[in-house]
Enzyme design. Structure first.
Site, PDB file in Angstrom:
ATOM      1  N   GLU A  94       0.825  -1.193   0.000  1.00 56.47           N
ATOM      2  CA  GLU A  94       0.000   0.000   0.000  1.00 56.47           C
ATOM      3  C   GLU A  94       0.869   1.256   0.000  1.00 56.47           C
ATOM      4  O   GLU A  94       1.964   1.268   0.554  1.00 56.47           O
ATOM      5  CB  GLU A  94      -0.927   0.024   1.227  1.00 56.47           C
ATOM      6  CG  GLU A  94      -2.007  -1.040   1.177  1.00 56.47           C
ATOM      7  CD  GLU A  94      -2.940  -0.976   2.384  1.00 56.47           C
ATOM      8  OE1 GLU A  94      -2.640  -0.197   3.319  1.00 56.47           O
ATOM      9  OE2 GLU A  94      -3.951  -1.686   2.386  1.00 56.47           O
ATOM     10  N   CYS A 107       3.282   8.532   1.316  1.00 54.44           N
ATOM     11  CA  CYS A 107       3.690   7.548   2.315  1.00 54.44           C
ATOM     12  C   CYS A 107       3.871   6.223   1.578  1.00 54.44           C
ATOM     13  O   CYS A 107       2.912   5.677   1.027  1.00 54.44           O
ATOM     14  CB  CYS A 107       2.623   7.425   3.400  1.00 54.44           C
ATOM     15  SG  CYS A 107       3.012   6.210   4.680  1.00 54.44           S
ATOM     16  N   CYS A 114       5.973  -7.270   7.027  1.00 59.85           N
ATOM     17  CA  CYS A 114       6.981  -6.734   7.938  1.00 59.85           C
ATOM     18  C   CYS A 114       7.498  -7.848   8.822  1.00 59.85           C
ATOM     19  O   CYS A 114       6.748  -8.731   9.236  1.00 59.85           O
ATOM     20  CB  CYS A 114       6.397  -5.618   8.788  1.00 59.85           C
ATOM     21  SG  CYS A 114       7.620  -4.721   9.770  1.00 59.85           S
ATOM     22  N   CYS A 118       5.448  -5.193  16.052  1.00 63.39           N
ATOM     23  CA  CYS A 118       4.776  -4.120  16.786  1.00 63.39           C
ATOM     24  C   CYS A 118       3.306  -4.512  16.987  1.00 63.39           C
ATOM     25  O   CYS A 118       2.574  -4.721  16.015  1.00 63.39           O
ATOM     26  CB  CYS A 118       4.875  -2.812  16.024  1.00 63.39           C
ATOM     27  SG  CYS A 118       6.578  -2.299  15.684  1.00 63.39           S
ATOM     28  N   CYS A 121       0.309  -2.471  15.231  1.00 67.53           N
ATOM     29  CA  CYS A 121       0.343  -2.193  13.797  1.00 67.53           C
ATOM     30  C   CYS A 121      -0.256  -3.336  12.989  1.00 67.53           C
ATOM     31  O   CYS A 121       0.102  -4.502  13.181  1.00 67.53           O
ATOM     32  CB  CYS A 121       1.790  -1.942  13.362  1.00 67.53           C
ATOM     33  SG  CYS A 121       1.948  -1.549  11.601  1.00 67.53           S
ATOM     34  N   GLU A 166       9.911  -2.274   7.494  1.00 63.08           N
ATOM     35  CA  GLU A 166      10.938  -1.517   8.220  1.00 63.08           C
ATOM     36  C   GLU A 166      12.014  -1.124   7.205  1.00 63.08           C
ATOM     37  O   GLU A 166      12.766  -1.972   6.727  1.00 63.08           O
ATOM     38  CB  GLU A 166      11.534  -2.381   9.340  1.00 63.08           C
ATOM     39  CG  GLU A 166      12.846  -1.903   9.936  1.00 63.08           C
ATOM     40  CD  GLU A 166      12.799  -0.483  10.457  1.00 63.08           C
ATOM     41  OE1 GLU A 166      13.525   0.368   9.900  1.00 63.08           O
ATOM     42  OE2 GLU A 166      12.054  -0.220  11.416  1.00 63.08           O
ATOM     43  N   SER A 197      11.461   6.572   8.328  1.00 65.46           N
ATOM     44  CA  SER A 197      11.021   6.252   9.682  1.00 65.46           C
ATOM     45  C   SER A 197      11.430   4.830  10.042  1.00 65.46           C
ATOM     46  O   SER A 197      11.156   3.886   9.292  1.00 65.46           O
ATOM     47  CB  SER A 197       9.503   6.402   9.799  1.00 65.46           C
ATOM     48  OG  SER A 197       9.061   6.042  11.095  1.00 65.46           O
ATOM     49  N   SER A 220      10.104   5.647  15.513  1.00 66.23           N
ATOM     50  CA  SER A 220       8.865   5.255  16.193  1.00 66.23           C
ATOM     51  C   SER A 220       9.225   4.866  17.617  1.00 66.23           C
ATOM     52  O   SER A 220       9.705   3.764  17.864  1.00 66.23           O
ATOM     53  CB  SER A 220       8.206   4.084  15.457  1.00 66.23           C
ATOM     54  OG  SER A 220       7.783   4.475  14.178  1.00 66.23           O
ATOM     55  N   LEU A 221       9.011   5.775  18.539  1.00 69.83           N
ATOM     56  CA  LEU A 221       9.480   5.577  19.914  1.00 69.83           C
ATOM     57  C   LEU A 221       8.385   4.967  20.791  1.00 69.83           C
ATOM     58  O   LEU A 221       8.548   3.872  21.331  1.00 69.83           O
ATOM     59  CB  LEU A 221       9.960   6.915  20.478  1.00 69.83           C
ATOM     60  CG  LEU A 221      10.703   6.860  21.806  1.00 69.83           C
ATOM     61  CD1 LEU A 221      11.973   6.020  21.691  1.00 69.83           C
ATOM     62  CD2 LEU A 221      11.044   8.275  22.281  1.00 69.83           C
ATOM     63  N   ASN A 296      -5.304   4.776  15.025  1.00 75.08           N
ATOM     64  CA  ASN A 296      -6.419   4.096  14.367  1.00 75.08           C
ATOM     65  C   ASN A 296      -6.481   2.663  14.884  1.00 75.08           C
ATOM     66  O   ASN A 296      -5.657   1.830  14.485  1.00 75.08           O
ATOM     67  CB  ASN A 296      -6.226   4.048  12.849  1.00 75.08           C
ATOM     68  CG  ASN A 296      -6.460   5.388  12.200  1.00 75.08           C
ATOM     69  OD1 ASN A 296      -7.256   6.181  12.681  1.00 75.08           O
ATOM     70  ND2 ASN A 296      -5.765   5.658  11.112  1.00 75.08           N
ATOM     71  N   CYS A 339      -1.362   5.249   7.243  1.00 75.42           N
ATOM     72  CA  CYS A 339      -0.199   4.650   6.574  1.00 75.42           C
ATOM     73  C   CYS A 339       0.727   4.044   7.607  1.00 75.42           C
ATOM     74  O   CYS A 339       1.325   4.758   8.397  1.00 75.42           O
ATOM     75  CB  CYS A 339       0.528   5.723   5.773  1.00 75.42           C
ATOM     76  SG  CYS A 339       1.618   5.066   4.537  1.00 75.42           S
TER      77      CYS A 339
END
Length: 347
Positions: A94, A107, A114, A118, A121, A166, A197, A220-221, A296, A339
């Site tokens: 996407e 994006c 992936c 996470c 996600c 990633e 990112s 992404s913390l 989201n 995204c």
């Protein structure tokens, strides 16, 4: 047995020139084809109208152009565009166009699925199938640039690598794609308008600094407490915050480029004062800004958007130490166009 043809975009300009010389043609023909492949975005050899038909046939016999295809495109009422992009082998990723009053941001994805875990996600629930090739990354940007011109009357202005995957686990291909995006022979975009990112892989952050990259870095913390971060992003147990901090300090010493922290606040997970204080402390190590992101939900599980009061507590504490904070509201809700679960990004 049929031999699989190589994607011609894997060849450098010099390699293309050498190919034509080896096939009793002029070296400059490689320059022509290279221009068609990148700056003109040719989808087939027949598109190359200033190349003789016998030469095009020779290219067809030896190579393919593994161009992407926008399988489905959804347009939101707020102008956001979500593309389902089909690759040459049938796999789908996407990409999203995110407009504001002054810019349009692409994006883009860097992997099919992936390999990280996470918990918040949606992409992490998809098995990583493969890395995207440089041309496939480039094509996503080219497609969104065309959509930006069509629907918003101006070219694409910014790019964020915050889609599927990633980016630092597909480092070489991402760098090659960015090289073409920023090249005058490609899209000619400024690297300062590109943000990569990462979920935080210390050795790769250091490698980027050593490679003297010119694009921006986002991390992404989501928590500055190891135990909480491991609950959110279990793989981060392999990359403790002290190692991430060291890598980010190294990045800044080398590049003098401020870091953006992507941070979602979830109810009952990182919405307490201890979490706020920990982020404030972490932000003092390296010059940075913080993007607080509206979440989201992907289901009705443990990850739910925190209250506005919790968000305001973060904003007040960070602004008190001079850190710029922006709240990123979700875009394209009517088409589910967050995204990589991190919506409304600007490089």
């Amino acid at each position: 047995m049929q031999i699989e043809k190589k994607d011609i975009r894997a060849l450098s300009k010099d390699q293309l020139r050498e190919f034509f010389v080896a096939n009793n043609d002029k070296a400059f023909r490689g320059n022509q084809v290279y221009e068609w492949l990148w700056s003109k975005g040719a989808h087939s050899f027949d598109d190359m109208t200033n190349v003789a038909k016998p030469t095009r046939a020779m290219l067809e016999n030896n190579f393919v152009i593994n161009h992407i295809k926008v399988d489905t495109m959804q347009r939101s009422s707020d102008g956001t565009v979500k593309n389902a992009v089909r690759l040459h082998d049938g796999l789908v990723v996407e990409s999203v166009l995110i407009p504001t009053e002054t810019r349009t941001t692409a994006c883009v994805s860097s992997q099919v699925g992936c390999s990280l875990d996470c918990n918040f996600c949606a992409t992490s629930r998809l098995k990583r199938m493969r890395n995207l090739e440089p041309g496939e990354i480039y094509d996503q940007v080219l497609a969104i640039d065309k959509e930006s011109r069509l629907y918003h009357n101006h070219p694409l202005s910014n790019i964020v690598f915050m889609g599927m995957g990633e980016p630092l686990m597909n480092y070489n291909n991402v760098i090659k794609a960015i090289d073409m995006i920023t090249s005058p022979e490609g899209l000619g975009m400024s690297p300062k308008r590109i943000m990569v990112s990462t979920s935080g892989i210390p050795k790769m952050i250091k490698k980027m600094a050593d490679d003297d990259v010119k694009f921006k870095l986002a991390v992404s913390l989501h928590s500055a407490i190891d135990e909480v971060r491991a609950r959110i992003m279990p793989f981060s147990q392999n990359f403790p915050l002290k190692d991430l901090r060291e890598a980010l300090e190294y990045w800044y010493r080398k590049t003098k480029s401020k870091i953006s922290y992507e941070y979602v606040v979830w109810k009952g997970i990182n919405d307490d004062k201890v979490s706020v204080d920990a982020l404030v402390k972490f932000c003092k190590y390296v010059p940075c800004k913080v993007n607080l992101i509206e979440y989201n939900p992907i289901d009705d599980g443990e990850f739910q958007q925190a209250s506005e009061e919790s968000i305001m507590a973060y904003i007040k504490a960070l602004e008190n130490i001079g850190v710029v904070v922006k709240v990123r509201r979700s875009r394209g809700k009517d088409i589910d166009a967050a995204c990589g679960q991190l919506a409304n990004k600007e490089a």
